[in-house]
Design an enzyme around this catalytic site. Structure first.
Site, PDB file in Angstrom:
ATOM      1  N   LEU A 128      39.819  43.924  46.182  1.00  0.00           N
ATOM      2  CA  LEU A 128      38.870  43.689  47.275  1.00  0.00           C
ATOM      3  C   LEU A 128      38.793  42.232  47.703  1.00  0.00           C
ATOM      4  CD1 LEU A 128      37.085  45.693  48.847  1.00  0.00           C
ATOM      5  CD2 LEU A 128      38.103  46.632  46.797  1.00  0.00           C
ATOM      6  N   CYS A 129      39.083  41.307  46.780  1.00  0.00           N
ATOM      7  CA  CYS A 129      39.061  39.890  47.162  1.00  0.00           C
ATOM      8  C   CYS A 129      40.092  39.629  48.247  1.00  0.00           C
ATOM      9  CB  CYS A 129      39.320  39.010  45.941  1.00  0.00           C
ATOM     10  SG  CYS A 129      38.007  39.076  44.707  1.00  0.00           S
ATOM     11  N   ASN A 130      41.313  40.061  48.009  1.00  0.00           N
ATOM     12  CA  ASN A 130      42.367  39.870  49.002  1.00  0.00           C
ATOM     13  C   ASN A 130      42.049  40.636  50.290  1.00  0.00           C
ATOM     14  OD1 ASN A 130      45.333  39.190  49.767  1.00  0.00           O
ATOM     15  ND2 ASN A 130      45.208  41.408  49.996  1.00  0.00           N
ATOM     16  N   SER A 153      39.163  41.649  51.591  1.00  0.00           N
ATOM     17  CA  SER A 153      38.076  41.066  52.370  1.00  0.00           C
ATOM     18  C   SER A 153      38.487  39.733  52.979  1.00  0.00           C
ATOM     19  CB  SER A 153      36.829  40.902  51.502  1.00  0.00           C
ATOM     20  OG  SER A 153      37.081  40.021  50.430  1.00  0.00           O
ATOM     21  N   TYR A 154      39.279  38.969  52.232  1.00  0.00           N
ATOM     22  CA  TYR A 154      39.744  37.676  52.739  1.00  0.00           C
ATOM     23  C   TYR A 154      40.655  37.875  53.943  1.00  0.00           C
ATOM     24  CZ  TYR A 154      41.126  32.731  52.052  1.00  0.00           C
ATOM     25  OH  TYR A 154      41.342  31.371  52.178  1.00  0.00           O
TER      26      TYR A 154
END
Length: 200
Positions: free
Chosen positions: A145-147, A149-150
């Site tokens: 999710l970090c990637n 959302s980024y």
């Protein structure tokens, strides 16, 4: 003047208490940062699920922030990771906090292969090191999710930066968080300044 958006993440499998949420809340509530920015930042703690990109992150971005500071946790890292890019790719191996996997490998079938943060990432890395934090530039925001959302946030025409933090230490966690908050407040000011220069 357009506001700064700060995001953190809620819990996910293996991380029942996500330190990025506590740090994001601390920054958003900081009177010092509010004075420095000329207004209070906006805060969004994102559910760690792919559906949250549409239901939570996109509405926050459509409110037209002047800059975006995103915070996540990298459990195996020993330093702050300044993410310089996000890939148009999701993992279909690991489920999100809702138990679902990404619907497809490409986050946006019509989007570019990657999106970059630009020079602000290099500036932020140097700033964090001057503040005494172990910090380095990273070209891999993960496949979770970090990637995802980024990648979505970097589509905005404003400065966007993602900072990965390590797990808190077993002792001295309060002092550790306070040190991160002070340094990240400087990054927030940098992003807001860059946003104003670019017309935000």
């Amino acid at each position: 003047m357009r506001s700064l958006l700060i995001t953190g993440f809620g819990p996910f499998p293996g991380m029942p208490v996500n330190p990025s949420a506590a740090l994001a809340r601390r920054l958003a509530a900081s009177p010092h940062l509010t004075r420095a920015l000329g207004g209070a930042p906006r805060l969004r703690i994102l559910t760690t699920a792919y559906g949250a990109i549409v239901s939570e992150l996109t509405p926050a971005l459509t409110e037209d922030p002047g800059a975006v500071l995103m915070i996540g946790v990298a459990g195996r890292s020993r330093q702050v990771r300044v993410e310089v890019r996000a890939l148009n790719r999701a993992s279909r191996l690991f489920p999100d906090a809702s138990g679902r996997i990404a619907a497809r490998l490409a986050l946006d079938p019509e989007g570019p292969a990657l999106r970059r943060a630009g020079a602000v990432a290099v500036k932020a890395g140097a700033l964090l090191r001057r503040r005494g934090l172990p910090a380095g530039l990273s070209r891999d925001a993960g496949r979770y999710l970090c990637n995802a959302s980024y990648f979505r946030a970097l589509a905005q025409p404003v400065p966007v930066l993602f900072l990965h933090i390590p797990r808190p230490p077993r002792s001295g966690a309060r002092a550790w968080e306070a040190g991160l908050a002070a340094a990240f407040a400087e990054v927030a000011r940098l992003l807001a300044l860059e946003g104003r220069r670019s017309g935000g």
